[in-house]
Scaffold this active site. Structure first.
Site, PDB file in Angstrom:
ATOM      1  N   HIS A 148       0.861  -1.360  -0.050  1.00  0.00           N
ATOM      2  CA  HIS A 148       0.039  -0.305  -0.115  1.00  0.00           C
ATOM      3  C   HIS A 148       0.757   1.159  -0.079  1.00  0.00           C
ATOM      4  O   HIS A 148       0.200   2.294  -0.306  1.00  0.00           O
ATOM      5  CB  HIS A 148      -0.760  -0.024   1.394  1.00  0.00           C
TER       6      HIS A 148
ATOM      7  N   ASP B 167       3.626   9.395  -0.753  1.00  0.00           N
ATOM      8  CA  ASP B 167       2.268   8.673  -0.425  1.00  0.00           C
ATOM      9  C   ASP B 167       2.021   7.408  -1.384  1.00  0.00           C
ATOM     10  O   ASP B 167       2.141   7.848  -2.865  1.00  0.00           O
ATOM     11  CB  ASP B 167       1.347   9.652  -0.364  1.00  0.00           C
TER      12      ASP B 167
HETATM   13  C1  GDG Z   1      -2.167   4.178   3.261  1.00  0.00           C
HETATM   14  C2  GDG Z   1      -1.144   4.603   2.254  1.00  0.00           C
HETATM   15  C3  GDG Z   1      -2.925   4.532   0.453  1.00  0.00           C
HETATM   16  C4  GDG Z   1      -8.692  10.240   7.562  1.00  0.00           C
HETATM   17  N1  GDG Z   1      -8.981  11.122   8.376  1.00  0.00           N
HETATM   18  C5  GDG Z   1     -10.292  10.855   8.744  1.00  0.00           C
HETATM   19  C6  GDG Z   1     -10.582   9.626   7.865  1.00  0.00           C
HETATM   20  N2  GDG Z   1      -9.605   9.540   7.338  1.00  0.00           N
HETATM   21  C7  GDG Z   1      -9.572   8.329   6.058  1.00  0.00           C
HETATM   22  C8  GDG Z   1      -9.932   9.140   4.756  1.00  0.00           C
HETATM   23  C9  GDG Z   1      -9.175   7.885   3.774  1.00  0.00           C
HETATM   24  C10 GDG Z   1      -8.090   7.233   4.745  1.00  0.00           C
HETATM   25  O1  GDG Z   1      -8.540   7.648   6.361  1.00  0.00           O
HETATM   26  C11 GDG Z   1      -6.552   7.714   4.640  1.00  0.00           C
HETATM   27  O2  GDG Z   1      -6.294   7.126   3.324  1.00  0.00           O
HETATM   28  P1  GDG Z   1      -5.011   7.596   2.779  1.00  0.00           P
HETATM   29  O3  GDG Z   1      -4.882   6.768   1.518  1.00  0.00           O
HETATM   30  O4  GDG Z   1      -5.105   9.050   2.592  1.00  0.00           O
HETATM   31  O5  GDG Z   1      -3.823   7.202   3.748  1.00  0.00           O
HETATM   32  P2  GDG Z   1      -3.118   6.297   4.715  1.00  0.00           P
HETATM   33  O6  GDG Z   1      -3.885   6.033   5.867  1.00  0.00           O
HETATM   34  O7  GDG Z   1      -1.633   6.674   5.084  1.00  0.00           O
HETATM   35  O8  GDG Z   1      -3.258   4.965   3.887  1.00  0.00           O
HETATM   36  C12 GDG Z   1      -1.824   5.536   1.253  1.00  0.00           C
HETATM   37  C13 GDG Z   1      -3.556   3.915   1.583  1.00  0.00           C
HETATM   38  O9  GDG Z   1      -3.025   3.067   2.516  1.00  0.00           O
HETATM   39  C14 GDG Z   1      -4.616   2.686   0.781  1.00  0.00           C
HETATM   40  O10 GDG Z   1      -3.794   1.693   0.102  1.00  0.00           O
HETATM   41  O11 GDG Z   1      -3.570   5.456  -0.307  1.00  0.00           O
HETATM   42  O12 GDG Z   1      -1.154   5.980   0.335  1.00  0.00           O
HETATM   43  O13 GDG Z   1      -0.349   5.443   3.097  1.00  0.00           O
HETATM   44  O14 GDG Z   1     -10.035   6.983   3.468  1.00  0.00           O
HETATM   45  O15 GDG Z   1     -10.761   9.265   4.386  1.00  0.00           O
HETATM   46  N3  GDG Z   1     -11.748   8.885   8.030  1.00  0.00           N
HETATM   47  C15 GDG Z   1     -12.544   9.351   9.091  1.00  0.00           C
HETATM   48  N4  GDG Z   1     -12.343  10.324   9.802  1.00  0.00           N
HETATM   49  C16 GDG Z   1     -11.296  11.215   9.695  1.00  0.00           C
HETATM   50  O16 GDG Z   1     -10.971  12.075  10.553  1.00  0.00           O
HETATM   51  N5  GDG Z   1     -13.642   8.595   9.130  1.00  0.00           N
END
Ligand code: GDG
Length: 459
Positions: A157, A365
């Site tokens: 990921h 990322d």
């Molecule tokens: C890893 C990789 C890759 C965030 N704040 C809140 C909240 N979130 C949710 C977002 C999104 C998820 O968390 C974060 O996903 P990301 O992709 O932005 O980042 P990582 O957590 O670092 O994830 C990344 C991912 O895995 C999937 O393969 O894209 O690159 O680092 O869905 O919406 N959700 C809630 N409240 C919040 O305050 N409910």
């Protein structure tokens, strides 16, 4: 249809909370597991005094989960240690933060082995096994050592680092070698795949052919690029639900006619938050005419709070946000609303919809799903502008975002200014193109794309 065994560090069983309150990954994997009567196996997140390998089976909303507890020392060395203090910083270009402790590496090897030992008896001959992420890179090897001959796939990921960085990891050769016990290795973007190929070619005796098959001795692994998407239908539904509508209304009321810029990120040094704040500060410093006209809402729920580098980034942001507000705020206007708590997903969708600009500027990322969620939540008649870092995996797909170098405060300030001035016509054109990708390459597309490769079909 073969049964699917999903193995990840943590397991997120479906909660039945309805659209908008479960992560996209959990939704997609749950759907696949339900269809194949599969099992989702991993750590429960709980600690136990002595590791017993006892599996706690649960069935919720048609999905079977199988979880185990780990010892405190396992959690310290494997999870807080090797996963979060060694691999995470190294794979996100932060060699300066990476800690190389033999104890961490030993704990990582031990937990990968414990997980393999525990899950192996559950595996039947025709099962397909899908291992997730950097916590479990040795699992293929450990399963093979127990005689498991099934197809095993691995999806990373996060980014794969450039070879010159990976070289700094003691035992990098063994880690790579263990990965060749997977049949399929999936990456989020061409960039991370290319770094992997660079490593194969420069640091190993393995060969790679035109179809992305890496071979070493009698072992072969197929390398694929398979970018993760969001659960478009679910998120779209959430964005149109009552909770999102109410949160959008409240945000607009609170904005009081000012233009809102939003950022949502786990509080992690890879997300580029200090650099983002500095870019915003640069804009405010050079454009007094914008004072009182706009504000940045940064939502940053704390994560990995046990780890020192996360405590440091939090302190840095506390001080930077204080400085910016101290310098520019007046009695009627606060330029930066910086919040250390999470929101329900459907409320977030409303917040995205209320903002004119989504400012998503990680320094490194794997993909970044917030960028995709921001676009999916927009009003088609008056969409906001996505400003996206060139260093997010998502930038390879979302080419109609305003792509920026997050290290440059001037570039960030210019991009915000450009987004503020963008005509509705251009905003709609860009949004339509971004939406097409987000709708077509959603989380089910990702899951099917990986499942196809895992089943041995051409991708
Ligand atoms: C890893 C990789 C890759 C965030 N704040 C809140 C909240 N979130 C949710 C977002 C999104 C998820 O968390 C974060 O996903 P990301 O992709 O932005 O980042 P990582 O957590 O670092 O994830 C990344 C991912 O895995 C999937 O393969 O894209 O690159 O680092 O869905 O919406 N959700 C809630 N409240 C919040 O305050 N409910």
């Amino acid at each position: 249809m073969s049964r699917l065994i999903v193995i990840s560090n943590r397991v997120s069983p479906p909660t039945g909370d309805g659209p908008g309150n479960q992560g996209g990954l959990a939704v997609a994997l749950s759907a696949a597991l339900r269809e194949s009567s599969g099992i989702w196996f991993g750590w429960s997140g709980e600690e136990t005094e002595t590791f017993t390998g006892h599996i706690n089976f649960q069935r919720s909303y048609g999905v079977t989960t199988a979880t185990i507890d780990l010892e405190a020392q396992d959690v310290e060395e494997y999870y807080n240690g090797y996963a979060n203090c060694t691999l995470w910083p190294l794979f996100h270009n932060r060699l300066d933060l990476a800690e190389f402790e033999r104890g961490f590496a030993g704990g990582y090897a031990r937990v990968n082995d414990r997980l393999a030992e525990t899950v192996a008896p559950l595996i039947e001959d025709s099962d397909l096994i899908w291992v997730h992420d950097y916590h479990l890179m040795l699992l293929g090897r450990n399963l093979r050592a127990r005689g498991v001959k099934n197809r095993i796939g691995f999806f990373l990921h996060i980014p794969w680092p450039p070879a010159r960085l990976l070289e700094s990891l003691p035992g990098h050769g063994e880690l790579f070698d263990a990965m060749l016990d997977f049949d399929v290795i999936g990456f989020q973007s061409e960039n991370w795949r290319d770094s992997f190929i660079e490593y194969v070619q420069g640091h190993t005796d393995a060969t790679i052919d035109q179809n992305g098959i890496v071979s070493l001795g009698d072992r072969q692994a197929q390398i694929i690029v398979c970018p993760i998407g969001i659960d478009f239908t679910e998120f779209h539904q959430a964005a149109h639900g009552e909770v999102a509508r109410e949160s959008c209304r409240r945000m607009k009321r609170s904005a009081n006619g000012r233009t809102m810029i939003v950022g949502v990120d786990r509080l992690d040094y890879s997300k580029g938050l200090p650099e983002r704040f500095l870019g915003y500060e640069r804009l405010l410093g050079s454009r007094p005419d914008l004072h009182g006209q706009l504000f940045l809402l940064q939502i940053a729920p704390p994560s990995r709070e046990q780890v020192r580098s996360y405590q440091q980034i939090r302190a840095t942001l506390d001080s930077l946000s204080g400085r910016i507000n101290g310098e520019f705020a007046d009695a009627e206007w606060v330029p930066l609303r910086y919040i250390n708590k999470g929101y329900p997903r459907d409320a977030l969708a409303g917040i995205y919809r209320a903002s004119r600009i989504g400012l998503i500027t990680p320094l490194c990322d794997g993909m970044n799903l917030v960028a995709k969620e921001y676009v999916a939540a927009q009003d088609p008649e008056d969409p906001g502008v996505l400003i996206l870092s060139q260093f997010a995996g998502a930038a390879r797909q979302l080419t109609d975002a305003l792509i920026v170098n997050p290290h440059s405060p001037d570039e960030l300030a210019e991009a915000i200014d450009r987004a503020l001035r963008m005509t509705k016509k251009e905003r709609k054109e860009r949004w339509h193109s971004l939406m097409a990708n987000i709708r077509d390459e959603d989380v089910r597309w990702w899951q099917e794309c990986f499942a196809k490769a895992l089943a041995g079909s051409p991708v």
